[in-house]
Scaffold this motif. Structure first.
Motif, PDB file in Angstrom:
ATOM      1  N   ASN A 174       0.818  -1.095   0.077  1.00 41.41           N
ATOM      2  CA  ASN A 174       0.013  -0.064  -0.067  1.00 41.41           C
ATOM      3  C   ASN A 174       0.883   1.202  -0.124  1.00 41.41           C
ATOM      4  OD1 ASN A 174      -2.684  -1.143  -0.155  1.00 41.41           O
ATOM      5  ND2 ASN A 174      -2.300  -1.596   2.114  1.00 41.41           N
ATOM      6  N   GLU A 175       2.160   1.110  -0.541  1.00 32.89           N
ATOM      7  CA  GLU A 175       2.965   2.365  -0.452  1.00 32.89           C
ATOM      8  C   GLU A 175       3.719   2.585  -1.921  1.00 32.89           C
ATOM      9  OE1 GLU A 175       4.936   2.782   3.947  1.00 32.89           O
ATOM     10  OE2 GLU A 175       5.674   1.347   2.544  1.00 32.89           O
ATOM     11  N   VAL A 176       3.846   4.043  -2.079  1.00 30.89           N
ATOM     12  CA  VAL A 176       4.479   4.262  -3.427  1.00 30.89           C
ATOM     13  C   VAL A 176       6.178   4.535  -2.595  1.00 30.89           C
ATOM     14  CG1 VAL A 176       4.929   5.904  -5.060  1.00 30.89           C
ATOM     15  CG2 VAL A 176       2.464   5.117  -4.576  1.00 30.89           C
ATOM     16  N   ILE A 177       6.846   3.967  -3.019  1.00 33.53           N
ATOM     17  CA  ILE A 177       8.331   4.173  -2.512  1.00 33.53           C
ATOM     18  C   ILE A 177       9.328   4.913  -3.585  1.00 33.53           C
ATOM     19  CG2 ILE A 177      10.334   3.197  -1.436  1.00 33.53           C
ATOM     20  CD1 ILE A 177       8.402   1.115  -0.542  1.00 33.53           C
ATOM     21  N   PHE A 178       9.936   6.123  -3.080  1.00 33.64           N
ATOM     22  CA  PHE A 178      10.760   6.775  -4.079  1.00 33.64           C
ATOM     23  C   PHE A 178      12.149   6.620  -3.410  1.00 33.64           C
ATOM     24  CE2 PHE A 178       7.028   9.782  -4.552  1.00 33.64           C
ATOM     25  CZ  PHE A 178       6.940   9.908  -5.747  1.00 33.64           C
ATOM     26  N   ARG A 179      13.079   5.973  -4.246  1.00 33.11           N
ATOM     27  CA  ARG A 179      14.361   5.808  -3.930  1.00 33.11           C
ATOM     28  C   ARG A 179      15.416   6.538  -4.607  1.00 33.11           C
ATOM     29  NH1 ARG A 179      13.064   0.653  -2.551  1.00 33.11           N
ATOM     30  NH2 ARG A 179      13.116  -0.084  -0.405  1.00 33.11           N
ATOM     31  N   GLY A 180      16.144   7.455  -4.176  1.00 32.21           N
ATOM     32  CA  GLY A 180      16.806   8.374  -4.987  1.00 32.21           C
ATOM     33  C   GLY A 180      18.404   8.626  -4.124  1.00 32.21           C
ATOM     34  N   TYR A 181      19.154   9.602  -4.848  1.00 36.22           N
ATOM     35  CA  TYR A 181      20.380  10.142  -4.532  1.00 36.22           C
ATOM     36  C   TYR A 181      20.352  11.658  -4.797  1.00 36.22           C
ATOM     37  CZ  TYR A 181      21.740   5.187  -4.419  1.00 36.22           C
ATOM     38  OH  TYR A 181      21.829   3.664  -4.213  1.00 36.22           O
ATOM     39  N   GLY A 182      21.261  12.057  -3.953  1.00 30.08           N
ATOM     40  CA  GLY A 182      21.494  13.600  -4.179  1.00 30.08           C
ATOM     41  C   GLY A 182      20.528  14.520  -3.501  1.00 30.08           C
ATOM     42  N   ARG A 183      20.809  15.646  -3.351  1.00 30.45           N
ATOM     43  CA  ARG A 183      19.936  16.751  -2.762  1.00 30.45           C
ATOM     44  C   ARG A 183      20.361  18.046  -3.503  1.00 30.45           C
ATOM     45  NH1 ARG A 183      18.086  14.611   1.929  1.00 30.45           N
ATOM     46  NH2 ARG A 183      19.471  12.466   2.193  1.00 30.45           N
ATOM     47  N   GLY A 184      18.964  18.536  -3.849  1.00 30.38           N
ATOM     48  CA  GLY A 184      19.004  19.905  -4.784  1.00 30.38           C
ATOM     49  C   GLY A 184      18.668  19.590  -6.091  1.00 30.38           C
ATOM     50  N   HIS A 185      18.781  20.889  -6.782  1.00 34.22           N
ATOM     51  CA  HIS A 185      18.673  20.727  -8.171  1.00 34.22           C
ATOM     52  C   HIS A 185      19.640  20.211  -9.134  1.00 34.22           C
ATOM     53  CE1 HIS A 185      21.380  24.243  -8.373  1.00 34.22           C
ATOM     54  NE2 HIS A 185      20.553  25.027  -7.760  1.00 34.22           N
ATOM     55  N   GLY A 186      20.884  19.978  -8.666  1.00 35.41           N
ATOM     56  CA  GLY A 186      21.959  19.384  -9.348  1.00 35.41           C
ATOM     57  C   GLY A 186      22.733  20.229 -10.384  1.00 35.41           C
ATOM     58  N   VAL A 187      22.238  21.511 -10.355  1.00 37.16           N
ATOM     59  CA  VAL A 187      23.185  22.302 -11.564  1.00 37.16           C
ATOM     60  C   VAL A 187      24.153  23.002 -10.875  1.00 37.16           C
ATOM     61  CG1 VAL A 187      22.896  24.584 -12.767  1.00 37.16           C
ATOM     62  CG2 VAL A 187      21.065  22.816 -12.662  1.00 37.16           C
ATOM     63  N   GLY A 188      25.380  23.011 -11.489  1.00 35.04           N
ATOM     64  CA  GLY A 188      26.658  23.634 -11.137  1.00 35.04           C
ATOM     65  C   GLY A 188      27.496  22.719 -10.178  1.00 35.04           C
ATOM     66  N   MET A 189      27.910  23.502  -9.240  1.00 30.86           N
ATOM     67  CA  MET A 189      28.941  22.975  -8.240  1.00 30.86           C
ATOM     68  C   MET A 189      28.084  22.158  -7.152  1.00 30.86           C
ATOM     69  SD  MET A 189      31.804  24.418  -5.641  1.00 30.86           S
ATOM     70  CE  MET A 189      30.782  25.203  -4.568  1.00 30.86           C
ATOM     71  N   SER A 190      28.330  20.479  -6.743  1.00 29.07           N
ATOM     72  CA  SER A 190      27.991  20.209  -5.911  1.00 29.07           C
ATOM     73  C   SER A 190      28.821  20.144  -4.498  1.00 29.07           C
ATOM     74  CB  SER A 190      27.884  18.613  -6.092  1.00 29.07           C
ATOM     75  OG  SER A 190      28.029  17.762  -5.179  1.00 29.07           O
ATOM     76  N   GLN A 191      28.058  20.821  -3.429  1.00 32.16           N
ATOM     77  CA  GLN A 191      29.171  20.946  -2.270  1.00 32.16           C
ATOM     78  C   GLN A 191      29.594  19.801  -1.487  1.00 32.16           C
ATOM     79  OE1 GLN A 191      25.880  23.067  -0.512  1.00 32.16           O
ATOM     80  NE2 GLN A 191      26.904  25.026  -0.530  1.00 32.16           N
ATOM     81  N   MET A 192      28.733  18.616  -1.656  1.00 33.00           N
ATOM     82  CA  MET A 192      29.421  17.301  -1.295  1.00 33.00           C
ATOM     83  C   MET A 192      30.545  16.962  -2.192  1.00 33.00           C
ATOM     84  SD  MET A 192      28.300  16.375   1.712  1.00 33.00           S
ATOM     85  CE  MET A 192      28.895  14.932   1.861  1.00 33.00           C
ATOM     86  N   GLY A 193      30.355  17.232  -3.552  1.00 37.66           N
ATOM     87  CA  GLY A 193      31.409  16.648  -4.477  1.00 37.66           C
ATOM     88  C   GLY A 193      32.667  17.624  -4.356  1.00 37.66           C
ATOM     89  N   ALA A 194      32.649  18.863  -4.019  1.00 36.48           N
ATOM     90  CA  ALA A 194      33.540  19.950  -3.583  1.00 36.48           C
ATOM     91  C   ALA A 194      34.414  19.165  -2.381  1.00 36.48           C
ATOM     92  CB  ALA A 194      32.997  21.203  -3.567  1.00 36.48           C
ATOM     93  N   LYS A 195      33.572  19.019  -1.547  1.00 36.35           N
ATOM     94  CA  LYS A 195      34.280  18.321  -0.220  1.00 36.35           C
ATOM     95  C   LYS A 195      35.141  17.019  -0.697  1.00 36.35           C
ATOM     96  CE  LYS A 195      33.058  16.459   4.247  1.00 36.35           C
ATOM     97  NZ  LYS A 195      33.061  15.099   4.133  1.00 36.35           N
TER      98      LYS A 195
END
Ligand SMILES: [Zn+2]
Length: 363
Positions: free
Chosen positions: A316-337
């Motif tokens: 009885n559930e719809v499950i979204f499974r994903g990765y990342g946070r934010g719109h994804g455009v330009g610099m990723s702060q976790m990536g920069a780290k």
């Protein structure tokens, strides 16, 4: 001695100069409590006349009902704007204050040189505990954004606001890493074709950044999808009861019967996925109607962290499974780290995320 002193002072002033920004701190308020670290003048901007002298270190309340002009500002009498510390409702900022009347209320605006502004932005937009090269990349991105977006809120009487709409700016905290990152990149911005580049950034790409064209519709040569050092960082899961999910598509939709969406693979495009693998469109088959919905609309509707996800229906559930946070455009702060931890310089990080744009020192 006097001449030598004068020359030194002029040289110092020049090296410390940066463009002045007007940042909207409080919008449409009826009062504000202020305190200045040095004596200041309150000037009526309609007449250009000083209407009050403000002593140092004394807290006082300004009420919109008492302000008899459409615009006024407070600047230091003797010291440079950047050296003035201003407390606004208990929070410390650098620079002066401008008031713009809006009907019976007023906007409280911080007049602040870009470099001093960045000290306030950096600690809010990225953790000061991140590696110094990541903080320096963030300082350049934030500086470029501020310079590029001057005048964005012109109709309200300022350049940029202090929220996520522009950049979060909520008082200045002194932190050695933040100070170092701002000072070591002083005056540096990203440029493309002789203009200031759009330096969008986001929290975490989840494995690959996104082309700006797939998010906001217009292509920009240096905002393309680029791969990350870490594949599939930061997994997330959002569960929605099936009934609630179906009800979000109106009475005519009925009950969700089937979701048509190709399987997610980072960096793998499909008819319904962008070049980074984010959801372009999902087809939702209801008992009464079929609906095609974009990934960004699904993200908004169900408050998903990103558009890089799979959808499954389990019981009885719809499950979204994903990765990342934010719109994804330009610099990723976790990536920069991650890149900084891997030994990359801030310049290399910026050139990776804003591919083809150039780092330039403009003052
Ligand atoms: Zn804004």
């Amino acid at each position: 001695m006097l001449i030598a002193g004068g020359v030194a002072c002029a040289a110092e002033k020049k090296s410390a100069w940066s463009p002045e920004l007007k940042v909207g701190l409080i919008i449409a308020t009826d009062k504000v409590t202020l305190n200045f670290s040095a004596p200041c003048n309150l000037t009526d901007l309609e007449t250009g006349k000083v209407i009050a002298k403000i002593p140092a270190g004394k807290s006082f309340v300004v009420k919109s009902s008492e302000l008899k002009t459409s615009a006024a500002e407070i600047r230091p009498q003797k010291i440079a704007l950047k050296d003035l510390q201003t407390t606004v409702n208990g929070k410390i900022y650098f620079g002066g204050i401008r008031f713009i009347k809006v009907k019976n209320l007023f906007n409280v605006i911080n007049l602040v040189p870009v470099e001093e502004y960045l000290h306030g932005v950096l600690s809010k937009e990225m953790s000061p505990d991140f590696p110094i090269e990541a903080l320096k990349a963030q300082a350049v991105a934030a500086r470029s954004f501020a310079m590029k977006n001057r005048g964005k809120h012109e109709l309200e009487g300022f350049d940029i606001c202090a929220t996520v709409h522009c950049q979060v700016y909520d008082g200045v905290i002194s932190h050695w890493a933040v100070n170092k990152a701002v000072e070591e990149t002083r005056g540096e911005i990203m440029t493309f074709g002789g203009k200031i580049a759009d330096t969008n950034f986001h929290a975490d790409s989840g494995g690959m950044t996104e082309s700006v064209r797939d998010v906001w519709g217009t292509a920009t040569p240096y905002l393309i999808a680029v791969r990350e050092i870490i594949n599939l960082s930061s997994p997330w899961i959002v569960k929605v009861p099936l009934k609630d999910f179906s009800s979000r598509f109106g009475d005519g939709f009925g009950d969700l019967k089937l979701v048509k969406l190709s399987k997610m693979s980072v960096g793998q495009s499909a008819d319904d996925r962008t070049s980074s693998g984010r959801v372009k469109t999902a087809r939702l088959v209801g008992s009464n109607k079929t609906v095609d919905i974009s990934g960004s609309n699904l993200r908004r509707k169900f408050s998903l962290p990103s558009t890089l996800f799979d959808i499954t229906v389990v019981g009885n559930e719809v499950i979204f499974r994903g990765y990342g946070r934010g719109h994804g455009v330009g610099m990723s702060q976790m990536g920069a780290k991650s890149y900084a931890e891997d030994g990359w310089s801030y310049r290399k990080i910026l050139e990776h995320y804003y591919s083809g744009a150039e780092l330039k020192k403009v003052y």
